[in-house]
Write a protein that holds these residues in place. Structure first.
Motif, PDB file in Angstrom:
ATOM      1  N   THR A  31      11.071  -1.322  21.415  1.00  0.00           N
ATOM      2  CA  THR A  31      11.128  -2.101  23.197  1.00  0.00           C
ATOM      3  C   THR A  31       9.557  -2.942  24.204  1.00  0.00           C
ATOM      4  OG1 THR A  31      12.113   0.293  23.636  1.00  0.00           O
ATOM      5  CG2 THR A  31      11.245  -0.710  25.443  1.00  0.00           C
ATOM      6  N   ILE A  32      10.139  -3.823  24.155  1.00  0.00           N
ATOM      7  CA  ILE A  32       8.893  -5.054  25.047  1.00  0.00           C
ATOM      8  C   ILE A  32       8.706  -5.139  26.493  1.00  0.00           C
ATOM      9  CG2 ILE A  32       7.467  -7.285  25.215  1.00  0.00           C
ATOM     10  CD1 ILE A  32       9.790  -7.272  21.977  1.00  0.00           C
ATOM     11  N   LYS A  33       8.056  -3.993  27.229  1.00  0.00           N
ATOM     12  CA  LYS A  33       7.623  -3.782  28.328  1.00  0.00           C
ATOM     13  C   LYS A  33       7.334  -5.746  29.655  1.00  0.00           C
ATOM     14  CE  LYS A  33       6.789   0.853  27.816  1.00  0.00           C
ATOM     15  NZ  LYS A  33       5.651   1.989  28.827  1.00  0.00           N
ATOM     16  N   GLN A  34       7.443  -6.184  30.227  1.00  0.00           N
ATOM     17  CA  GLN A  34       6.547  -7.126  31.364  1.00  0.00           C
ATOM     18  C   GLN A  34       5.739  -6.800  31.101  1.00  0.00           C
ATOM     19  OE1 GLN A  34       8.896  -6.662  35.256  1.00  0.00           O
ATOM     20  NE2 GLN A  34      10.442  -6.837  34.117  1.00  0.00           N
ATOM     21  N   GLY A  35       5.130  -8.151  30.708  1.00  0.00           N
ATOM     22  CA  GLY A  35       3.015  -8.474  30.779  1.00  0.00           C
ATOM     23  C   GLY A  35       2.594  -7.515  29.634  1.00  0.00           C
ATOM     24  N   GLU A  36       3.177  -6.431  28.209  1.00  0.00           N
ATOM     25  CA  GLU A  36       2.764  -6.530  27.623  1.00  0.00           C
ATOM     26  C   GLU A  36       2.656  -7.310  26.313  1.00  0.00           C
ATOM     27  OE1 GLU A  36       3.459  -2.316  24.340  1.00  0.00           O
ATOM     28  OE2 GLU A  36       5.612  -3.425  25.697  1.00  0.00           O
ATOM     29  N   THR A  37       1.554  -7.016  25.237  1.00  0.00           N
ATOM     30  CA  THR A  37       1.068  -7.968  24.054  1.00  0.00           C
ATOM     31  C   THR A  37       1.744  -6.937  23.041  1.00  0.00           C
ATOM     32  OG1 THR A  37      -0.743  -9.457  25.167  1.00  0.00           O
ATOM     33  CG2 THR A  37      -0.283  -8.756  22.860  1.00  0.00           C
ATOM     34  N   ILE A  38       2.397  -6.773  21.894  1.00  0.00           N
ATOM     35  CA  ILE A  38       3.111  -6.211  21.168  1.00  0.00           C
ATOM     36  C   ILE A  38       2.580  -6.589  19.817  1.00  0.00           C
ATOM     37  CG2 ILE A  38       5.395  -6.507  21.260  1.00  0.00           C
ATOM     38  CD1 ILE A  38       5.543  -3.686  20.277  1.00  0.00           C
ATOM     39  N   GLY A  39       1.355  -5.692  18.958  1.00  0.00           N
ATOM     40  CA  GLY A  39       1.753  -6.341  17.291  1.00  0.00           C
ATOM     41  C   GLY A  39       2.453  -6.201  16.747  1.00  0.00           C
ATOM     42  N   LEU A  40       2.927  -6.580  15.797  1.00  0.00           N
ATOM     43  CA  LEU A  40       3.922  -6.282  14.547  1.00  0.00           C
ATOM     44  C   LEU A  40       3.513  -6.668  13.291  1.00  0.00           C
ATOM     45  CD1 LEU A  40       7.361  -8.092  15.560  1.00  0.00           C
ATOM     46  CD2 LEU A  40       6.276  -6.246  16.046  1.00  0.00           C
ATOM     47  N   VAL A  41       2.861  -5.927  12.200  1.00  0.00           N
ATOM     48  CA  VAL A  41       2.208  -5.436  11.502  1.00  0.00           C
ATOM     49  C   VAL A  41       3.145  -5.037   9.970  1.00  0.00           C
ATOM     50  CG1 VAL A  41      -0.592  -4.862  10.774  1.00  0.00           C
ATOM     51  CG2 VAL A  41      -0.046  -4.873  12.597  1.00  0.00           C
ATOM     52  N   GLY A  42       2.378  -5.707   9.027  1.00  0.00           N
ATOM     53  CA  GLY A  42       2.669  -5.498   7.970  1.00  0.00           C
ATOM     54  C   GLY A  42       3.072  -6.512   6.756  1.00  0.00           C
ATOM     55  N   GLU A  43       3.002  -6.300   5.765  1.00  0.00           N
ATOM     56  CA  GLU A  43       2.560  -7.185   4.251  1.00  0.00           C
ATOM     57  C   GLU A  43       4.177  -8.363   4.103  1.00  0.00           C
ATOM     58  OE1 GLU A  43       1.938  -5.018   0.665  1.00  0.00           O
ATOM     59  OE2 GLU A  43       3.251  -3.674   1.501  1.00  0.00           O
ATOM     60  N   THR A  44       3.868  -9.231   3.669  1.00  0.00           N
ATOM     61  CA  THR A  44       4.806 -10.781   3.552  1.00  0.00           C
ATOM     62  C   THR A  44       5.803  -9.632   2.874  1.00  0.00           C
ATOM     63  OG1 THR A  44       2.699 -12.026   3.301  1.00  0.00           O
ATOM     64  CG2 THR A  44       5.039 -13.185   2.525  1.00  0.00           C
ATOM     65  N   GLY A  45       6.471 -10.121   4.178  1.00  0.00           N
ATOM     66  CA  GLY A  45       8.552 -10.237   3.547  1.00  0.00           C
ATOM     67  C   GLY A  45       8.710  -8.438   4.107  1.00  0.00           C
ATOM     68  N   ILE A 211       3.006 -11.865  15.515  1.00  0.00           N
ATOM     69  CA  ILE A 211       3.247 -11.477  14.659  1.00  0.00           C
ATOM     70  C   ILE A 211       2.097 -11.753  13.476  1.00  0.00           C
ATOM     71  CG2 ILE A 211       4.441 -11.898  12.409  1.00  0.00           C
ATOM     72  CD1 ILE A 211       7.313 -12.942  14.810  1.00  0.00           C
ATOM     73  N   THR A 212       1.201 -10.949  13.275  1.00  0.00           N
ATOM     74  CA  THR A 212      -0.178 -11.110  11.936  1.00  0.00           C
ATOM     75  C   THR A 212      -0.445 -10.133  10.977  1.00  0.00           C
ATOM     76  OG1 THR A 212      -2.439 -11.318  12.370  1.00  0.00           O
ATOM     77  CG2 THR A 212      -0.754  -9.685  13.641  1.00  0.00           C
ATOM     78  N   HIS A 213      -1.694 -10.505  10.020  1.00  0.00           N
ATOM     79  CA  HIS A 213      -1.540 -10.034   8.658  1.00  0.00           C
ATOM     80  C   HIS A 213      -3.055  -9.084   9.088  1.00  0.00           C
ATOM     81  CE1 HIS A 213       0.821 -12.423   6.509  1.00  0.00           C
ATOM     82  NE2 HIS A 213       1.427 -11.441   6.362  1.00  0.00           N
ATOM     83  N   ASP A 214      -3.542  -9.620  10.014  1.00  0.00           N
ATOM     84  CA  ASP A 214      -4.720  -9.712  10.371  1.00  0.00           C
ATOM     85  C   ASP A 214      -5.533  -8.751  11.621  1.00  0.00           C
ATOM     86  OD1 ASP A 214      -7.215  -9.454  11.637  1.00  0.00           O
ATOM     87  OD2 ASP A 214      -7.533 -12.073  11.168  1.00  0.00           O
ATOM     88  N   LEU A 215      -4.985  -7.562  11.149  1.00  0.00           N
ATOM     89  CA  LEU A 215      -5.830  -6.363  12.481  1.00  0.00           C
ATOM     90  C   LEU A 215      -6.763  -5.706  12.993  1.00  0.00           C
ATOM     91  CD1 LEU A 215      -5.668  -3.511   9.584  1.00  0.00           C
ATOM     92  CD2 LEU A 215      -3.798  -3.829  11.273  1.00  0.00           C
ATOM     93  N   GLY A 216      -7.530  -7.355  13.087  1.00  0.00           N
ATOM     94  CA  GLY A 216      -8.520  -7.579  13.524  1.00  0.00           C
ATOM     95  C   GLY A 216      -8.255  -8.360  14.937  1.00  0.00           C
ATOM     96  N   ILE A 217      -7.037  -9.630  14.699  1.00  0.00           N
ATOM     97  CA  ILE A 217      -6.724  -9.907  15.854  1.00  0.00           C
ATOM     98  C   ILE A 217      -5.575  -9.151  17.007  1.00  0.00           C
ATOM     99  CG2 ILE A 217      -4.522 -11.489  16.524  1.00  0.00           C
ATOM    100  CD1 ILE A 217      -5.196 -12.798  14.157  1.00  0.00           C
ATOM    101  N   VAL A 218      -5.455  -7.392  16.416  1.00  0.00           N
ATOM    102  CA  VAL A 218      -4.520  -6.584  16.815  1.00  0.00           C
ATOM    103  C   VAL A 218      -5.641  -6.165  17.892  1.00  0.00           C
ATOM    104  CG1 VAL A 218      -3.357  -4.509  16.394  1.00  0.00           C
ATOM    105  CG2 VAL A 218      -2.334  -6.800  15.028  1.00  0.00           C
ATOM    106  N   ALA A 219      -6.379  -5.794  17.012  1.00  0.00           N
ATOM    107  CA  ALA A 219      -7.193  -4.673  17.873  1.00  0.00           C
ATOM    108  C   ALA A 219      -7.292  -5.737  18.544  1.00  0.00           C
ATOM    109  CB  ALA A 219      -8.552  -3.950  16.779  1.00  0.00           C
TER     110      ALA A 219
END
Length: 323
Positions: A31-45, A211-219
């Protein structure tokens, strides 16, 4: 809830080749809310880009096959729309920053014309008005409008990424899908691009899927985080939940594999092994072979995702037992 912008329910996507069936997404709920930034994290593939391309409905079919599920955007099931109806949404209400700016731009067209095309297509304005708006978008991302008539090869990697962002934001989309928006950028340019995206998000009120591999960007950028493994969401929660109380063994493994300032450890602790073959997924927990806490029960049945605290969910049989 009125603040829900997009809801994905039990989404299953496969890729069919002559030799095998690749199980890319296996029951995604998000679920994605209005005005929200959600990160998708995980390995390639893991399936992150497939989620974004499914939302945009730009998966090539074949080999991609939509098996089941719903993607509801503003009370419309995207999967049930005709291609003509989808074109009114794609690039207008939902836009995407593609992973590689080097290939996302057409090398034989001026960058200003590429932005102008998107504006004119969705806003039904004259070409002159569309060019004025395109010039303003370039200025917004820090590129002088005087470079309107230049070609992609005349820009650096960071500048190309800014052009791609300008194209994505040209029609003021409600939802922006950012697929590795800082890939191949040096640290200084990466920081500038992320700050620019944050400012534009606040100015336009856009929801973002990062969408990123970088947990620093997510934080740095995300309100919520979904950790994806082998086409499944194995942990979901706020950024505080994921960073302060990681609960799935895979999430914990991701954090343990990062270098830590002040630590005396001489070696990192990578997650052993590789993700399972998507053409031959195991029947039990997909992380079973790599999990340090796995038991025999983990290999026999796939766990359900359970809420361990308000807004924090984990897909792990050990959590099921402890709860």
């Amino acid at each position: 809830m009125t603040d829900i912008l997009l809801e994905i329910s039990d989404l299953v996507i496969e890729y069919h080749t002559d030799d095998a069936v690749i199980h890319a997404l296996n029951g995604i709920n998000l679920t994605i809310k209005q005005g929200e930034t959600i990160g998708l994290v995980g390995e390639t593939g893991a399936g992150k880009t497939t989620i974004a391309r499914s939302i945009m409905r730009i998966l090539q079919t074949p080999p991609a096959k939509f098996c089941s599920g719903k993607i509801v955007f503003q009370d419309q099931d995207i999967m049930a729309l005709s291609e003509k109806e989808m074109r009114k949404i794609r690039g207008n209400k939902i836009a995407m920053i593609f992973q590689d700016p080097m290939t996302a731009l057409n090398p034989v067209h001026r960058i200003g014309d590429q932005i102008t095309e998107a504006v004119g297509l969705h806003n039904h304005v004259s070409r002159a008005e569309a060019q004025i708006r395109a010039g303003k978008m370039l200025e917004m991302v820090g590129i002088p409008a005087s470079r309107f008539k230049e070609y992609p090869h005349q820009f650096s990697g960071g500048m190309k990424q800014r052009v791609v962002i300008a194209m994505a934001l040209a029609c003021n989309p409600i939802l922006l899908l950012a697929d590795e928006p800082t890939t191949a950028l040096d640290v200084t340019i990466q920081a500038q691009v992320l700050e620019m995206m944050r400012e534009l998000k606040e100015r336009l009120g856009t929801s973002v899927v990062m969408i990123t591999h970088d947990l620093g960007i997510v934080a740095q950028t995300c309100n919520s985080v979904a950790v994806i493994y082998a086409g499944e969401i194995v942990e979901y929660g706020t950024a505080e939940h994921i960073f302060d109380y990681p609960s799935h063994p895979y999430t914990i493994g991701l954090f343990n594999s990062l270098p830590k300032l002040g630590s005396r450890e001489r070696r990192l602790k990578p997650i052993k092994g590789l993700m399972p073959d998507p053409t031959n997924l195991p029947t039990g927990c997909k992380f079973y072979d790599r999990c340090p806490d796995a038991t025999k029960a983990c290999s026999l049945c796939s766990p359900d995702i359970i809420e361990i605290s308000p807004g924090h969910s984990v897909k792990c049989i050990m959590r099921e037992v402890s709860s």
